[in-house]
Design a protein around this motif. Structure first.
Motif, PDB file in Angstrom:
ATOM      1  N   PHE B  51      12.053  68.862  68.848  1.00  0.00           N
ATOM      2  CA  PHE B  51      12.473  68.157  67.637  1.00  0.00           C
ATOM      3  C   PHE B  51      13.287  66.895  67.951  1.00  0.00           C
ATOM      4  O   PHE B  51      13.485  66.058  67.077  1.00  0.00           O
ATOM      5  CB  PHE B  51      13.167  69.072  66.631  1.00  0.00           C
ATOM      6  N   CYS B  52      13.740  66.750  69.200  1.00  0.00           N
ATOM      7  CA  CYS B  52      14.308  65.478  69.655  1.00  0.00           C
ATOM      8  C   CYS B  52      13.356  64.847  70.666  1.00  0.00           C
ATOM      9  O   CYS B  52      12.767  65.540  71.499  1.00  0.00           O
ATOM     10  CB  CYS B  52      15.666  65.686  70.329  1.00  0.00           C
ATOM     11  N   ASP B  53      13.251  63.504  70.602  1.00  0.00           N
ATOM     12  CA  ASP B  53      12.436  62.811  71.595  1.00  0.00           C
ATOM     13  C   ASP B  53      13.210  62.656  72.899  1.00  0.00           C
ATOM     14  O   ASP B  53      12.630  62.519  73.971  1.00  0.00           O
ATOM     15  CB  ASP B  53      12.063  61.411  71.068  1.00  0.00           C
ATOM     16  N   ARG B  54      14.530  62.664  72.778  1.00  0.00           N
ATOM     17  CA  ARG B  54      15.390  62.374  73.913  1.00  0.00           C
ATOM     18  C   ARG B  54      16.751  62.983  73.615  1.00  0.00           C
ATOM     19  O   ARG B  54      17.144  63.034  72.454  1.00  0.00           O
ATOM     20  CB  ARG B  54      15.495  60.842  74.024  1.00  0.00           C
ATOM     21  N   VAL B  55      17.439  63.487  74.622  1.00  0.00           N
ATOM     22  CA  VAL B  55      18.822  63.917  74.421  1.00  0.00           C
ATOM     23  C   VAL B  55      19.701  63.161  75.406  1.00  0.00           C
ATOM     24  O   VAL B  55      19.230  62.695  76.447  1.00  0.00           O
ATOM     25  CB  VAL B  55      19.023  65.447  74.597  1.00  0.00           C
ATOM     26  N   GLU B  56      20.977  63.027  75.053  1.00  0.00           N
ATOM     27  CA  GLU B  56      21.924  62.347  75.937  1.00  0.00           C
ATOM     28  C   GLU B  56      23.106  63.268  76.176  1.00  0.00           C
ATOM     29  O   GLU B  56      23.389  64.156  75.359  1.00  0.00           O
ATOM     30  CB  GLU B  56      22.405  61.037  75.287  1.00  0.00           C
TER      31      GLU B  56
END
Lengths: 309, 309
Positions: B51-56
């Motif tokens: 559900f996220c394209d990217r996490v930080e």
């Protein structure tokens, strides 16, 4: 399944009695189902839907020749009905009830039960917020508990009634009437009173309009409104007849509520967090015991829109 | 639908944020969804589910270049997060939050929002008793209200955020933050505190064993346990930050409860019956407004066994 009672008389034709009739018919547990309700409309509905084979215009007539009589009227009406039917009960018959309070019902009914008739008080822990003869359905008792408080009644008569309850899908437990009334004060009577109170407060609040309370009810409040939509006569009688236990549990509730209120006022986050963590475990126990669904929001989302994501 | 924000940064990846991500993806409302959560496990789950394209690994990194930043952490953590991300927000970006309390969040967050960034506090009236990144689903906001308390924010920025909420299926209303906090004290905060209290009382009661409370929970109590299974940290923060309104409504609740308790003690059946009749109407209003199902027991029976009769 085999027929357990040849003729069952249902006195009162609301949610519980009509669900019993549907369940008995679905499983072939009763030879004939006879019904009586004070309201002519309810009697007509019972015939129209067909969950009674026959209705009578008085309770006295309805119990004639019945080997099981089920008192399914509000708790406060039990005594008068028992007095009326007492002289007409068949020798060897069993009388039971489905009231939410047991000590008061036993005190009101037992004096009117003649020698040779078995009185076994009972309480199916099942229901919905709907009421009346159109609200019943055959699976209401499925996997629910049916409590009997036989207080020394004939063992064979108890076993026969137990078989009927189990035949309708219920699990049966026997207990002392006073213990029943305390347990139900915790699991049912006090929660209902609290829900009624909270809904009443919201209704009163003039600064918050009705439409806001209604629109934003999904935040938790709507769960309370379901409980607070239950039958007013039934619940009035419950509180009047299970007074001591309800007041006892209410006292404990108020004490705890004041402790949490104080923690809020003092900003004691640790107290609140610890309390809110502890209460999660009971929910898990209820789901593991098969007494509720694990689906989010009781699976209510599925009633409105398909679950995504 | 068209993309409304090119890059949405979700700070916190629990039930609300993950449901937003699912809903935005299902409707194509966001170009890119970037996520941050304190817990490395939550970040990993967000990528695993997709559900996220990217996490930080920090909130500061997650908000870089985002035109919408959603603060979806417990209310008590909003101020520190806002302080951290403030210097990294893109000019022209919108910051919103999903906290259940608005005045305290505005007071904690607004000082950290730089000139040229729009801060529009918000609150989706939606949720379940489940929490964490696996609990989200795309239809959570369907037909639910999403309240915005813009307090004079830029009209174009508000319209854009409103379009996003509506795109996820919600109905949007704008109101004053203080009024929001009072309304929610009635429809959510006080009901939650009461449910937590009742479940705690049952847990404490030694005369009534755990298994009895659990087995006979279908009598009403199980509805309270659902609410009392909600996230403890979130709720601790709600009560600590919406203290005044909650204590106000609690006071009214106690007053009403004492009046009903007195009616029980005195045997005043008319008072009880009148009160219980009045509260039925609110339930009907909620069902008519499409905010709950009319199915008995929330349609819960359908989760366990097919409806008969």
């Amino acid at each position: 399944m085999a027929v357990i009672y040849e003729r069952v008389a249902l006195i009162g034709l609301g949610l519980i009695a009509s669900s019993m009739a549907h369940a008995m018919k679905a499983k072939g547990l009763a030879g004939e189902v006879v019904g009586y309700a004070k309201s002519a409309e309810s009697r007509a509905v019972a015939l129209e839907i067909g969950f009674c084979d026959r209705v009578e215009e008085t309770a006295a007539k309805a119990v004639v020749g019945a080997d099981l009589v089920v008192l399914a009227v509000p708790v406060g009406a039990m005594g008068a009905i028992a007095e009326e039917i007492g002289p007409h009960l068949a020798p060897g018959a069993t009388v039971t009830d489905v009231g939410s309070v047991k000590q008061a019902v036993i005190a009101a009914v037992a004096p009117h039960i003649p020698e040779g008739v078995h009185f076994i008080a009972g309480h199916p822990i099942a229901g919905t917020e709907h009421s009346g003869p159109r609200s019943g359905f055959a699976t209401l008792f499925q996997n629910r508990w049916w409590l009997l408080t036989p207080q020394g009644a004939d063992a064979a008569a108890v076993a026969r009634l137990r078989a009927l309850c189990e035949g309708m899908g219920a699990k049966v437990d026997e207990m002392d009437a006073a213990h029943h009334d305390l347990v139900l004060a915790v699991t049912s009577h006090t929660p209902h009173l609290i829900a009624y109170t909270m809904v009443g407060v919201a209704d009163d609040l003039r600064r918050v309009t009705d439409s806001e309370v209604i629109n934003y009810s999904a935040a938790g409040f709507r769960d309370f409104t379901r409980i607070a939509a239950s039958d007013p006569t039934m619940w009035r009688d419950v509180f009047l007849t299970n007074k001591e236990a309800t007041l006892d549990i209410l006292g404990r509730f108020t004490e705890e509520l004041f402790a949490l209120q104080r923690a809020i006022r003092l900003g004691d986050g640790d107290h609140l967090h610890a309390y809110f963590t502890r209460t999660r475990a009971i929910r898990r126990g209820i789901i593991e015991a098969g007494q509720d669904t694990a689906a989010p929001d009781f699976g209510r989302a599925a009633q409105v829109a398909p679950k995504g994501g």
